[in-house]
Write a protein that holds these residues in place. Structure first.
Motif, PDB file in Angstrom:
ATOM      1  N   ALA A  78       0.837  -1.204   0.000  1.00 14.28           N
ATOM      2  CA  ALA A  78       0.000   0.000   0.000  1.00 14.28           C
ATOM      3  C   ALA A  78       0.870   1.252   0.000  1.00 14.28           C
ATOM      4  CB  ALA A  78      -0.919   0.006   1.214  1.00 14.28           C
ATOM      5  N   THR A  79       0.490   2.227  -0.807  1.00 18.75           N
ATOM      6  CA  THR A  79       1.173   3.517  -0.797  1.00 18.75           C
ATOM      7  C   THR A  79       0.661   4.290   0.406  1.00 18.75           C
ATOM      8  OG1 THR A  79       1.390   3.535  -3.200  1.00 18.75           O
ATOM      9  CG2 THR A  79       1.584   5.648  -2.072  1.00 18.75           C
ATOM     10  N   ARG A  80       1.520   4.466   1.398  1.00 18.75           N
ATOM     11  CA  ARG A  80       1.127   5.065   2.671  1.00 18.75           C
ATOM     12  C   ARG A  80       1.465   6.545   2.761  1.00 18.75           C
ATOM     13  NH1 ARG A  80       0.571   0.611   6.597  1.00 18.75           N
ATOM     14  NH2 ARG A  80       0.737  -1.263   5.356  1.00 18.75           N
ATOM     15  N   ALA A  81       2.377   6.996   1.898  1.00 20.70           N
ATOM     16  CA  ALA A  81       2.806   8.399   1.932  1.00 20.70           C
ATOM     17  C   ALA A  81       3.438   8.742   0.594  1.00 20.70           C
ATOM     18  CB  ALA A  81       3.807   8.623   3.064  1.00 20.70           C
ATOM     19  N   ILE A  82       3.593  10.027   0.354  1.00 19.81           N
ATOM     20  CA  ILE A  82       4.426  10.494  -0.740  1.00 19.81           C
ATOM     21  C   ILE A  82       5.592  11.236  -0.095  1.00 19.81           C
ATOM     22  CG2 ILE A  82       2.632  10.581  -2.507  1.00 19.81           C
ATOM     23  CD1 ILE A  82       2.377  13.565  -1.970  1.00 19.81           C
ATOM     24  N   ILE A  97       5.688   6.095  -1.112  1.00 21.22           N
ATOM     25  CA  ILE A  97       6.315   5.266  -0.078  1.00 21.22           C
ATOM     26  C   ILE A  97       5.375   4.112   0.234  1.00 21.22           C
ATOM     27  CG2 ILE A  97       7.238   5.195   2.268  1.00 21.22           C
ATOM     28  CD1 ILE A  97       7.745   8.255   1.914  1.00 21.22           C
ATOM     29  N   ALA A  98       5.878   2.894   0.031  1.00 14.26           N
ATOM     30  CA  ALA A  98       5.089   1.694   0.284  1.00 14.26           C
ATOM     31  C   ALA A  98       5.575   1.030   1.565  1.00 14.26           C
ATOM     32  CB  ALA A  98       5.202   0.725  -0.889  1.00 14.26           C
ATOM     33  N   GLY A  99       4.670   0.366   2.253  1.00 13.23           N
ATOM     34  CA  GLY A  99       5.035  -0.299   3.497  1.00 13.23           C
ATOM     35  C   GLY A  99       5.215   0.711   4.615  1.00 13.23           C
ATOM     36  N   ALA A 100       5.902   0.292   5.658  1.00 19.44           N
ATOM     37  CA  ALA A 100       6.129   1.183   6.802  1.00 19.44           C
ATOM     38  C   ALA A 100       6.893   2.420   6.344  1.00 19.44           C
ATOM     39  CB  ALA A 100       6.909   0.447   7.878  1.00 19.44           C
ATOM     40  N   SER A 106      16.203   8.802   6.899  1.00 17.17           N
ATOM     41  CA  SER A 106      16.557   7.393   6.681  1.00 17.17           C
ATOM     42  C   SER A 106      17.036   7.161   5.259  1.00 17.17           C
ATOM     43  CB  SER A 106      15.343   6.487   6.912  1.00 17.17           C
ATOM     44  OG  SER A 106      14.898   6.560   8.226  1.00 17.17           O
ATOM     45  N   VAL A 107      17.889   6.167   5.098  1.00 16.77           N
ATOM     46  CA  VAL A 107      18.275   5.707   3.771  1.00 16.77           C
ATOM     47  C   VAL A 107      17.133   4.858   3.238  1.00 16.77           C
ATOM     48  CG1 VAL A 107      19.879   4.239   2.482  1.00 16.77           C
ATOM     49  CG2 VAL A 107      20.738   5.758   4.274  1.00 16.77           C
ATOM     50  N   VAL A 108      16.759   5.104   1.985  1.00 18.86           N
ATOM     51  CA  VAL A 108      15.720   4.312   1.328  1.00 18.86           C
ATOM     52  C   VAL A 108      16.221   3.847  -0.031  1.00 18.86           C
ATOM     53  CG1 VAL A 108      13.773   5.436   2.493  1.00 18.86           C
ATOM     54  CG2 VAL A 108      14.618   6.375   0.341  1.00 18.86           C
ATOM     55  N   GLU A 109      15.615   2.774  -0.508  1.00 20.34           N
ATOM     56  CA  GLU A 109      15.893   2.346  -1.873  1.00 20.34           C
ATOM     57  C   GLU A 109      14.648   2.595  -2.703  1.00 20.34           C
ATOM     58  OE1 GLU A 109      17.101  -1.735  -1.904  1.00 20.34           O
ATOM     59  OE2 GLU A 109      15.181  -2.460  -1.191  1.00 20.34           O
ATOM     60  N   ILE A 110      14.876   2.859  -3.969  1.00 15.85           N
ATOM     61  CA  ILE A 110      13.777   3.174  -4.878  1.00 15.85           C
ATOM     62  C   ILE A 110      13.661   2.071  -5.907  1.00 15.85           C
ATOM     63  CG2 ILE A 110      12.966   4.799  -6.635  1.00 15.85           C
ATOM     64  CD1 ILE A 110      14.456   6.987  -5.078  1.00 15.85           C
ATOM     65  N   ARG A 120      11.179   2.544  -0.198  1.00 17.84           N
ATOM     66  CA  ARG A 120      10.989   1.774   1.039  1.00 17.84           C
ATOM     67  C   ARG A 120      12.353   1.579   1.703  1.00 17.84           C
ATOM     68  NH1 ARG A 120       7.454  -2.479  -0.481  1.00 17.84           N
ATOM     69  NH2 ARG A 120       7.225  -1.770  -2.576  1.00 17.84           N
ATOM     70  N   ALA A 121      12.337   1.192   2.968  1.00 23.55           N
ATOM     71  CA  ALA A 121      13.591   0.941   3.661  1.00 23.55           C
ATOM     72  C   ALA A 121      14.311  -0.207   2.957  1.00 23.55           C
ATOM     73  CB  ALA A 121      13.320   0.592   5.128  1.00 23.55           C
ATOM     74  N   PRO A 122      15.636  -0.107   2.768  1.00 23.80           N
ATOM     75  CA  PRO A 122      16.377  -1.187   2.107  1.00 23.80           C
ATOM     76  C   PRO A 122      16.275  -2.489   2.891  1.00 23.80           C
ATOM     77  CG  PRO A 122      17.747   0.774   2.310  1.00 23.80           C
ATOM     78  CD  PRO A 122      16.497   1.011   3.116  1.00 23.80           C
ATOM     79  N   SER A 123      16.234  -3.584   2.174  1.00 22.60           N
ATOM     80  CA  SER A 123      16.104  -4.891   2.817  1.00 22.60           C
ATOM     81  C   SER A 123      17.365  -5.276   3.578  1.00 22.60           C
ATOM     82  CB  SER A 123      15.747  -5.955   1.781  1.00 22.60           C
ATOM     83  OG  SER A 123      16.719  -5.945   0.737  1.00 22.60           O
TER      84      SER A 123
END
Length: 125
Positions: A78-82, A97-100, A106-110, A120-123
């Motif tokens: 789910a897209t929870r934010a932009i 932004i999907a997921g939590a 924070s570092v995120v991956e696209i 989303r947060a990198p795995s």
């Protein structure tokens, strides 16, 4: 006059999105990078530009929630934010932004999914 989204200089950007890649332009004179495309460097006005695939990692600069967290249930897609992400290469891009929703800073991956930039947060972090 109509604008053709598949004409130069934008074509590599949109082709990249269609292929699941985020393409950014880099100035060969000063090294500045940006997205989406333009016809000259935003920093030095040079016109010799190169297309490069982004590493799709960056820092989350800001977010705007799209609703009460409870409304999304446990749907991880789910897209929870932009939000806005500053890529490691320099440009700032708008994302869904999907997921939590990670904290700002924070570092995120696209990922590029169906032409949209999804962060989303990198795995591996």
């Amino acid at each position: 006059m109509s604008f053709d989204f598949l004409s130069d200089p934008a074509r590599p950007f949109y082709d990249g999105l269609a292929e699941g890649r985020l393409m950014i332009q880099t100035c060969l004179a000063c090294g500045t990078s940006w997205a989406p495309p333009t016809t000259r460097c935003e920093s030095c006005s040079e016109t010799q530009l190169e297309w490069r695939a982004s590493a799709c990692l960056g820092t989350l600069e800001r977010t705007i929630p799209l609703g009460d967290e409870a409304a999304f249930g446990d749907d991880p897609e789910a897209t929870r934010a932009i939000g806005a992400v500053q890529l490691r290469e320099g440009p700032v891009v708008s994302v869904r932004i999907a997921g939590a929703v990670p904290p700002v800073g924070s570092v995120v991956e696209i990922q590029v999914l169906a032409g949209s930039l999804i962060a989303r947060a990198p795995s591996g972090v």
